[in-house]
Design an enzyme around this catalytic site. Structure first.
Site, PDB file in Angstrom:
ATOM      1  N   SER A  44      13.805  14.633  79.722  1.00  0.00           N
ATOM      2  CA  SER A  44      14.316  16.008  79.663  1.00  0.00           C
ATOM      3  C   SER A  44      13.515  16.945  78.772  1.00  0.00           C
ATOM      4  O   SER A  44      13.856  18.127  78.680  1.00  0.00           O
ATOM      5  CB  SER A  44      15.783  15.993  79.205  1.00  0.00           C
ATOM      6  OG  SER A  44      16.608  15.543  80.252  1.00  0.00           O
TER       7      SER A  44
ATOM      8  N   LYS B 295      12.472  20.164  80.307  1.00  0.00           N
ATOM      9  CA  LYS B 295      13.281  21.390  80.324  1.00  0.00           C
ATOM     10  C   LYS B 295      12.725  22.488  79.419  1.00  0.00           C
ATOM     11  O   LYS B 295      13.126  23.649  79.543  1.00  0.00           O
ATOM     12  CB  LYS B 295      14.730  21.050  79.972  1.00  0.00           C
ATOM     13  CG  LYS B 295      15.415  20.270  81.088  1.00  0.00           C
ATOM     14  CD  LYS B 295      16.731  19.662  80.658  1.00  0.00           C
ATOM     15  CE  LYS B 295      17.326  18.884  81.830  1.00  0.00           C
ATOM     16  NZ  LYS B 295      18.184  17.781  81.411  1.00  0.00           N
TER      17      LYS B 295
ATOM     18  N   SER C  29      21.473  19.421  77.464  1.00  0.00           N
ATOM     19  CA  SER C  29      20.417  19.002  78.394  1.00  0.00           C
ATOM     20  C   SER C  29      20.933  18.952  79.827  1.00  0.00           C
ATOM     21  O   SER C  29      20.691  18.000  80.569  1.00  0.00           O
ATOM     22  CB  SER C  29      19.855  17.627  77.976  1.00  0.00           C
ATOM     23  OG  SER C  29      18.607  17.381  78.557  1.00  0.00           O
TER      24      SER C  29
ATOM     25  N   LYS D  15      13.576  19.767  71.512  1.00  0.00           N
ATOM     26  CA  LYS D  15      14.238  19.176  72.687  1.00  0.00           C
ATOM     27  C   LYS D  15      14.095  17.663  72.745  1.00  0.00           C
ATOM     28  O   LYS D  15      13.019  17.123  72.517  1.00  0.00           O
ATOM     29  CB  LYS D  15      13.653  19.785  73.975  1.00  0.00           C
ATOM     30  CG  LYS D  15      14.362  19.343  75.260  1.00  0.00           C
ATOM     31  CD  LYS D  15      15.713  19.990  75.397  1.00  0.00           C
ATOM     32  CE  LYS D  15      16.519  19.437  76.563  1.00  0.00           C
ATOM     33  NZ  LYS D  15      17.092  18.104  76.293  1.00  0.00           N
TER      34      LYS D  15
END
Length: 293
Positions: free
Chosen positions: A66, A69, A128, A244
């Site tokens: 993720s 993202k 997320s 992140k």
């Protein structure tokens, strides 16, 4: 007079010894031990100067989970005439996508609700949400069908990577649930995050520990959505400002991180660490190391 001279000489000698000792201590401090991390790949740089401070397989391509993202958000924020308060209606397809993908994390968007682009960015980056990623790809891609719009959006992700000089990066998904060709490197992801942090909205979102957002329901009422950030550095490492997390069967445990102390910002990435705790520990070690350099 002789005794005065002897005393002066002694003082000079003592001062020289003290100075030499101070120099030695400074030299020892400069020789900071290079950290050992559990992650297969790692990188940290001084965000202000762009200077590389640590590398471990920094240019080896790996699955990103993720952390993908970051690029999803970056593409959205670069849209011309972007209206962060524009409303997006949550489609059943976004919900079905979560159900169909075992490893999809969710912002728990509810079909029929109207959420703003800004709220989708929070849903994307904090819990997320793969459903939020899908909604953004559908909103900002071009085409007459949803699949065409998603394909167009992923194309924008790749063209952005190219424009930023990320030569070891490629995306085949909007959220990191890849199909064999979703990869990047610690160095590339760090460069991407550094670029994304130039957007004030991105900075505001990724430093947020938790948020409660009021969204409109299908019936015309409203509900509150509560989202917490999966990045535990925000409460576990002083000065953390983002960025992140990522994980998955292939990606293992990933983290793109940034922190500011005394006017200096460290930014970096660890890929394929062994656990949530290990990726956090890895990031702390690399930032500690960077701040001492």
């Amino acid at each position: 007079m002789k005794s005065v001279r002897r005393v002066s000489a002694a003082v000079v000698t003592a001062g020289a010894v003290l100075a030499a000792g101070a120099f030695s201590a400074t030299a020892q401090a400069a020789a900071v031990a290079t950290p050992s991390i559990a992650a297969k790949g790692g990188y940290v740089m001084n965000n202000g100067t762009g200077k590389s401070l640590y590398t471990k397989a920094a240019d080896t391509r790996r699955s990103t989970g993720s952390t993908t993202k970051i690029m999803t958000a970056r593409v959205v924020l670069a849209q011309p005439n972007l209206n962060l308060d524009a409303k997006v209606t949550v489609q059943k397809a976004y919900s079905d996508y979560i159900v169909d993908n075992n490893y999809a994390s969710s912002a728990r968007l509810i079909v029929g609700d109207k959420v703003t682009v800004r709220q989708l960015l929070y849903g994307l980056m904090l819990p997320s949400g793969c459903d939020a990623a899908y909604a953004l790809a559908d909103k900002f891609g071009s085409g007459s069908t949803r699949s065409a719009r998603v394909k167009s959006f992923i194309g924008k992700m790749n063209s952005t990577a190219k424009s930023l000089g990320l030569s070891n990066t490629h995306f085949d998904s909007f959220d990191g649930i890849g199909h064999g060709a979703n990869y990047s490197t610690p160095r590339d992801l760090t460069k991407l995050a550094s670029n994304a942090m130039k957007y004030s909205t991105f900075r505001s979102v990724v430093k947020t520990k938790s948020t409660k957002q009021k969204v409109s329901t299908k019936s015309g009422g409203y509900r509150y959505m509560s989202w917490s950030n999966t990045n535990n550095l925000l409460s576990g490492y002083s000065g953390t400002i983002g960025v992140k997390t990522g994980s998955g069967p292939e990606a293992k445990y990933c983290l793109v991180f940034a922190a500011t102390r005394n006017g200096k910002t460290m930014i970096g990435t660890v890929l394929a660490s062994t656990s949530v705790d290990a990726r956090t520990s890895d990031a702390k070690k690399l930032m500690d190391y960077g701040f001492k350099k």
